[in-house]
Design a protein around this motif. Structure first.
Motif, PDB file in Angstrom:
ATOM      1  N   ASN A 102     113.357 174.297  97.820  1.00  0.00           N
ATOM      2  CA  ASN A 102     114.659 174.876  97.468  1.00  0.00           C
ATOM      3  C   ASN A 102     115.730 173.805  97.313  1.00  0.00           C
ATOM      4  OD1 ASN A 102     114.673 177.891  97.325  1.00  0.00           O
ATOM      5  ND2 ASN A 102     113.640 177.681  99.307  1.00  0.00           N
ATOM      6  N   TRP A 103     115.673 172.786  98.165  1.00  0.00           N
ATOM      7  CA  TRP A 103     116.643 171.689  98.062  1.00  0.00           C
ATOM      8  C   TRP A 103     116.564 171.020  96.702  1.00  0.00           C
ATOM      9  CZ3 TRP A 103     116.581 166.414  97.283  1.00  0.00           C
ATOM     10  CH2 TRP A 103     117.739 165.709  97.635  1.00  0.00           C
ATOM     11  N   LEU A 104     115.348 170.782  96.227  1.00  0.00           N
ATOM     12  CA  LEU A 104     115.176 170.137  94.930  1.00  0.00           C
ATOM     13  C   LEU A 104     115.649 171.025  93.782  1.00  0.00           C
ATOM     14  CD1 LEU A 104     111.665 168.506  95.454  1.00  0.00           C
ATOM     15  CD2 LEU A 104     113.802 167.279  95.031  1.00  0.00           C
ATOM     16  N   LEU A 105     115.316 172.317  93.861  1.00  0.00           N
ATOM     17  CA  LEU A 105     115.620 173.214  92.753  1.00  0.00           C
ATOM     18  C   LEU A 105     117.085 173.628  92.704  1.00  0.00           C
ATOM     19  CD1 LEU A 105     112.472 175.525  92.770  1.00  0.00           C
ATOM     20  CD2 LEU A 105     113.053 173.751  91.102  1.00  0.00           C
ATOM     21  N   ASN A 106     117.749 173.689  93.841  1.00  0.00           N
ATOM     22  CA  ASN A 106     119.114 174.202  93.882  1.00  0.00           C
ATOM     23  C   ASN A 106     120.184 173.147  93.683  1.00  0.00           C
ATOM     24  OD1 ASN A 106     118.098 176.743  94.357  1.00  0.00           O
ATOM     25  ND2 ASN A 106     118.302 176.598  96.584  1.00  0.00           N
ATOM     26  N   ALA A 116     106.981 170.199  86.877  1.00  0.00           N
ATOM     27  CA  ALA A 116     107.131 170.087  88.329  1.00  0.00           C
ATOM     28  C   ALA A 116     108.094 171.149  88.851  1.00  0.00           C
ATOM     29  CB  ALA A 116     107.629 168.692  88.696  1.00  0.00           C
ATOM     30  N   LYS A 117     109.166 171.405  88.100  1.00  0.00           N
ATOM     31  CA  LYS A 117     110.120 172.444  88.508  1.00  0.00           C
ATOM     32  C   LYS A 117     109.457 173.815  88.518  1.00  0.00           C
ATOM     33  CE  LYS A 117     114.227 170.030  86.799  1.00  0.00           C
ATOM     34  NZ  LYS A 117     115.397 170.092  85.898  1.00  0.00           N
ATOM     35  N   ARG A 118     108.631 174.070  87.506  1.00  0.00           N
ATOM     36  CA  ARG A 118     107.925 175.360  87.447  1.00  0.00           C
ATOM     37  C   ARG A 118     106.967 175.502  88.622  1.00  0.00           C
ATOM     38  NH1 ARG A 118     107.793 174.212  81.810  1.00  0.00           N
ATOM     39  NH2 ARG A 118     105.690 173.380  82.017  1.00  0.00           N
ATOM     40  N   ASP A 119     106.304 174.407  88.985  1.00  0.00           N
ATOM     41  CA  ASP A 119     105.368 174.455  90.113  1.00  0.00           C
ATOM     42  C   ASP A 119     106.104 174.729  91.425  1.00  0.00           C
ATOM     43  OD1 ASP A 119     103.254 173.965  88.436  1.00  0.00           O
ATOM     44  OD2 ASP A 119     103.120 171.818  88.895  1.00  0.00           O
ATOM     45  N   ILE A 147     107.573 178.740  95.729  1.00  0.00           N
ATOM     46  CA  ILE A 147     108.562 179.562  96.448  1.00  0.00           C
ATOM     47  C   ILE A 147     108.296 181.043  96.214  1.00  0.00           C
ATOM     48  CG2 ILE A 147     111.013 180.162  96.561  1.00  0.00           C
ATOM     49  CD1 ILE A 147     111.607 177.210  95.878  1.00  0.00           C
ATOM     50  N   ASP A 148     107.982 181.406  94.966  1.00  0.00           N
ATOM     51  CA  ASP A 148     107.712 182.815  94.644  1.00  0.00           C
ATOM     52  C   ASP A 148     106.483 183.326  95.380  1.00  0.00           C
ATOM     53  OD1 ASP A 148     109.892 182.769  92.984  1.00  0.00           O
ATOM     54  OD2 ASP A 148     108.732 182.487  91.138  1.00  0.00           O
ATOM     55  N   ARG A 149     105.425 182.485  95.449  1.00  0.00           N
ATOM     56  CA  ARG A 149     104.208 182.897  96.158  1.00  0.00           C
ATOM     57  C   ARG A 149     104.494 183.084  97.644  1.00  0.00           C
ATOM     58  NH1 ARG A 149     101.812 178.824  93.095  1.00  0.00           N
ATOM     59  NH2 ARG A 149     101.706 177.461  94.923  1.00  0.00           N
ATOM     60  N   LEU A 150     105.301 182.197  98.206  1.00  0.00           N
ATOM     61  CA  LEU A 150     105.623 182.281  99.627  1.00  0.00           C
ATOM     62  C   LEU A 150     106.393 183.568  99.923  1.00  0.00           C
ATOM     63  CD1 LEU A 150     105.221 180.553 102.169  1.00  0.00           C
ATOM     64  CD2 LEU A 150     107.479 179.551 101.757  1.00  0.00           C
TER      65      LEU A 150
END
Length: 266
Positions: A119-123, A135-138, A143-146
């Motif tokens: 989340n830190w990387l994406l936000n 990499a962003k999609r992965d 996060i979605d799977r979790l």
């Protein structure tokens, strides 16, 4: 890393012979315990026994690194590794004394840490320019799977591990080594200007030079932590002759602690 360091290793070991003798003997015993404890993952399932075994391997590695740094006079680095060893021992002893929720808490802590990192990387768009779109999609897929799995996440602080292990008394060392070595706090920085007499010297000193008594104290405390972990692991491993060997090390440790503690005046 200087070629001259070999001279200081010999000097430090001679000046602090009793402490290093205990460390060397305890290291041999710890490796004997490690090799004498059979590790079986039982089809990939994690039990308290093999979790404790893995943690003990880490504790021995931390301990060895601390001794290698101490004999070179790198006290800040040695104490940082000793702190890591103690944190590992908290988890090890807690695993041996495990209740039904311990592994669940370890897993939740792992997932919580990974989730926070993703989340830190994406936000923070200003920090993700180096990430490829794939990499962003992965990261987003993780996060979605979790979230979809409803897998619990959370943190498992060292203080709580120490409490579960019944080692609250040792937690004070963890805090102390955080401030005087592991973190860039003033107490840690003062080590580089220690005059060896409890005051500030005129020059910066580091590497093989260190304050009076620092090496022996650090090595003896490291032995205390590894010995605690070894006793805990042997409670479930029950390696032959190990209890007697650990008892002998404990007696040597107590004698060293008594020798460095001034007697109370009559």
């Amino acid at each position: 890393m200087s070629p001259d360091i070999a001279h200081f290793i010999v000097k430090h070991r001679q000046d602090n012979k009793a402490a290093f003798d205990l460390a060397d003997a305890l290291n041999r015993t710890a490796q004997h315990l490690m090799l004498g404890t059979e590790i079986s993952m039982e089809g990939g399932a994690l039990s308290e026994k093999n979790l404790a075994q893995l943690l003990f391997v880490r504790a021995v590695s931390n301990f060895q690194g601390a001794i290698l740094m101490a004999e070179r006079g790198a006290i800040v680095e040695a104490r940082t590794l000793v702190r890591t060893c103690l944190e590992t021992v908290f988890a090890l002893v807690a695993a041996v004394n495990m209740d039904a929720t311990f592994i669940d808490r370890m897993v939740a802590n792992e997932m919580g840490s990974k989730s926070k990192g993703a989340n830190w990387l994406l936000n923070r768009a200003d920090r993700t320019d180096f990430l490829q779109q794939e990499a962003k999609r992965d990261l987003q897929a993780f996060i979605d799977r979790l979230k979809a799995s409803n897998e619990p996440t959370g943190s498992f602080a060292s203080e709580e591990m120490a409490r579960r292990a019944g080692l609250d008394g040792l937690y004070v060392f963890f805090r102390q080594f955080s401030s005087d070595a592991a973190h860039p706090m003033l107490e840690a920085l003062n080590r580089y200007v220690d005059n060896g007499q409890g005051g500030i010297g005129p020059e910066i000193t580091w590497g093989p030079k260190c304050g009076a008594g620092e090496i022996a104290d650090t090595v003896i405390i490291a032995c205390c932590f590894l010995l605690t972990g070894a006793v805990a692991l042997n409670e479930i491993a029950k390696v032959g002759g190990m209890s007697a060997a650990l008892g002998e090390h404990y007696e040597v440790y107590k004698a060293l602690m008594t020798a460095k503690t001034p007697a109370n005046p009559a």
